[in-house]
Write an enzyme that holds these catalytic residues in place. Structure first.
Site, short mmCIF file in Angstrom:
data_model
loop_
_atom_site.label_atom_id
_atom_site.label_comp_id
_atom_site.label_asym_id
_atom_site.label_seq_id
_atom_site.Cartn_x
_atom_site.Cartn_y
_atom_site.Cartn_z
N MET A 182 0.82 -1.22 0.00
CA MET A 182 0.00 0.00 0.00
C MET A 182 0.84 1.26 0.00
O MET A 182 0.49 2.26 -0.62
CB MET A 182 -0.89 0.00 1.24
CG MET A 182 -2.14 -0.80 1.07
SD MET A 182 -3.17 -0.56 2.53
CE MET A 182 -3.18 -2.19 3.16
N TYR A 214 -1.30 -7.15 17.23
CA TYR A 214 -1.67 -6.36 16.05
C TYR A 214 -2.96 -5.57 16.33
O TYR A 214 -3.04 -4.37 16.07
CB TYR A 214 -1.85 -7.29 14.84
CG TYR A 214 -2.06 -6.58 13.53
CD1 TYR A 214 -0.99 -6.01 12.85
CD2 TYR A 214 -3.33 -6.50 12.95
CE1 TYR A 214 -1.18 -5.37 11.62
CE2 TYR A 214 -3.53 -5.86 11.73
CZ TYR A 214 -2.45 -5.30 11.07
OH TYR A 214 -2.63 -4.66 9.87
N LYS A 252 -3.35 -1.51 16.46
CA LYS A 252 -4.20 -0.77 15.51
C LYS A 252 -5.32 0.01 16.22
O LYS A 252 -5.75 1.07 15.76
CB LYS A 252 -4.76 -1.73 14.45
CG LYS A 252 -3.67 -2.32 13.53
CD LYS A 252 -2.89 -1.24 12.79
CE LYS A 252 -1.96 -1.81 11.72
NZ LYS A 252 -1.20 -0.76 10.99
N1 LIG Z 1 -2.60 -5.81 3.61
C1 LIG Z 1 -3.65 -5.78 4.40
O1 LIG Z 1 -4.58 -6.58 4.24
C2 LIG Z 1 -3.78 -4.72 5.46
C3 LIG Z 1 -5.02 -4.53 6.06
C4 LIG Z 1 -5.18 -3.55 7.02
C5 LIG Z 1 -4.13 -2.74 7.36
N2 LIG Z 1 -2.91 -2.95 6.78
C6 LIG Z 1 -1.83 -2.04 7.18
O2 LIG Z 1 -1.43 -1.31 6.04
C7 LIG Z 1 -0.06 -0.92 6.18
C8 LIG Z 1 0.69 -1.37 4.94
O3 LIG Z 1 0.61 -2.78 4.86
P1 LIG Z 1 0.92 -3.64 3.55
O4 LIG Z 1 -0.14 -4.64 3.45
O5 LIG Z 1 1.22 -2.77 2.39
O6 LIG Z 1 2.22 -4.42 4.08
P2 LIG Z 1 3.63 -4.74 3.41
O7 LIG Z 1 4.25 -5.75 4.29
O8 LIG Z 1 3.46 -5.06 1.99
O9 LIG Z 1 4.38 -3.33 3.53
C9 LIG Z 1 4.75 -2.81 4.78
C10 LIG Z 1 6.00 -2.00 4.61
O10 LIG Z 1 6.40 -1.52 5.89
C11 LIG Z 1 7.81 -1.65 5.98
N3 LIG Z 1 8.27 -1.71 7.37
C12 LIG Z 1 8.15 -2.73 8.25
N4 LIG Z 1 8.77 -2.43 9.39
C13 LIG Z 1 9.28 -1.18 9.25
C14 LIG Z 1 10.02 -0.32 10.09
N5 LIG Z 1 10.38 -0.67 11.32
N6 LIG Z 1 10.35 0.91 9.62
C15 LIG Z 1 10.00 1.27 8.37
N7 LIG Z 1 9.32 0.49 7.51
C16 LIG Z 1 8.96 -0.73 7.96
C17 LIG Z 1 8.10 -2.95 5.24
O11 LIG Z 1 9.48 -3.06 4.90
C18 LIG Z 1 7.18 -2.85 4.05
O12 LIG Z 1 7.78 -2.19 2.97
C19 LIG Z 1 0.42 -1.58 7.47
O13 LIG Z 1 0.36 -0.65 8.53
C20 LIG Z 1 -0.58 -2.70 7.70
O14 LIG Z 1 -0.68 -3.06 9.06
C21 LIG Z 1 -2.70 -3.91 5.85
#
Ligand SMILES: NC(=O)c1ccc[n+]([C@@H]2O[C@H](COP(=O)([O-])OP(=O)(O)OC[C@H]3O[C@@H](n4cnc5c(N)ncnc54)[C@H](O)[C@@H]3O)[C@@H](O)[C@H]2O)c1
Length: 244
Positions: free
Chosen positions: A18, A150, A154
């Site tokens: 995202m 988690y 959140k």
């Molecule tokens: N994918 C889903 O279904 C979903 C649903 C609800 C919320 N989210 C939230 O959306 C956000 C993005 O998630 P995503 O699905 O794109 O995940 P993803 O794992 O594809 O991307 C997450 C990014 O965060 C980076 N990251 C992790 N730890 C870090 C740190 N300490 N410092 C800096 N960067 C760091 C990772 O390297 C990665 O590039 C997150 O906060 C996640 O909790 C995701």
């Protein structure tokens, strides 16, 4: 003319998923985007694809935030937008979650958001006010089994958003939270979600672009909204269908 011409935006966790899509949509509207992550190669590639810059930033490190803000102010002169998107997930029931894992998830997902808000507050005030979008989850609206850290992180982001919105209103800065349901990213790639999508009103997983479009709306157009939640979850949290 873009909606964000002249604005400087920071996206954490912008190397993939995202965050990468959020970087793209903000840049497409004219923002100068700083992509931040701990995945340097992937982050640099996203930054170069949007004519932005890449910074290594571990959201849990105060010194990384201080360096980022100092560099951004020096080279770009202002900070207008922060997307607190970086996050991690970890699966274990509450009675089997060890403290190290609890602290890892809370540290990145919640403390990281706090550090980001604190770091940009003064530069945003100096720029006449800004917008902070905190990426929470449906796990910040309801509970899930096997996801205690988690879920706690959140819900924490959702509450922190409200407190920060009240504190930073004096500077003209808005703070909102976004609550995606399941979205197709590397985070969800290996997870067996069973019939989760079949049982929600919109029977499919979300795409990163659908969340990024909401983020753009919040940044550019939602000028009367602060401290509140914006849900994009295919209706997953709406309620229960009664089979009667
Ligand atoms: N994918 C889903 O279904 C979903 C649903 C609800 C919320 N989210 C939230 O959306 C956000 C993005 O998630 P995503 O699905 O794109 O995940 P993803 O794992 O594809 O991307 C997450 C990014 O965060 C980076 N990251 C992790 N730890 C870090 C740190 N300490 N410092 C800096 N960067 C760091 C990772 O390297 C990665 O590039 C997150 O906060 C996640 O909790 C995701």
């Amino acid at each position: 003319m873009g909606k964000l011409d002249g604005k400087v935006a920071i996206v954490t966790g912008g190397a993939r998923g995202m965050g990468a899509e959020e970087a793209r949509i903000l840049a497409a509207e004219g923002a100068r985007v700083i992509v931040c992550d701990v995945l340097d190669e992937e982050g640099a590639a996203v930054a170069s694809s949007v004519n932005g810059t890449y910074r290594h930033l571990d959201v849990t490190q105060e010194s990384d935030w201080a360096d980022l803000v100092a560099t951004a102010e020096l080279s770009l002169g202002r900070i207008d937008i922060l997307i607190n998107n970086a996050g991690v997930v970890g699966f274990s029931p509450v009675d089997k979650t060890d403290l190290t894992e609890w602290n890892r998830v809370i540290g990145i997902n919640l403390t990281g958001v706090f550090l980001g808000i604190r770091a940009v507050a003064a530069p945003m005030a100096a720029a006449g006010g800004g917008v902070i979008v905190n990426i929470s989850s449906t796990a910040g609206i309801m509970g899930y089994s096997n996801l205690s850290a988690y879920v706690a992180s959140k819900w924490g982001v959702r509450g922190l958003t409200k407190a920060a919105a009240l504190d930073l209103a004096k500077d003209g800065t808005r703070v909102v939270s976004v609550h995606p349901g399941g979205v197709r990213t590397p985070m969800t790639a290996g997870i067996d979600t069973g019939d989760m999508y079949a049982s929600q009103p919109i029977h499919r997983i979300g795409e990163p672009a659908e969340i990024a479009k909401l983020v753009l709306y919040l940044v550019a157009d939602a000028t009367y909204s602060t401290g509140t939640e914006f849900i994009a979850d295919g209706g997953a949290t709406v309620g229960q269908v009664l089979d009667i």
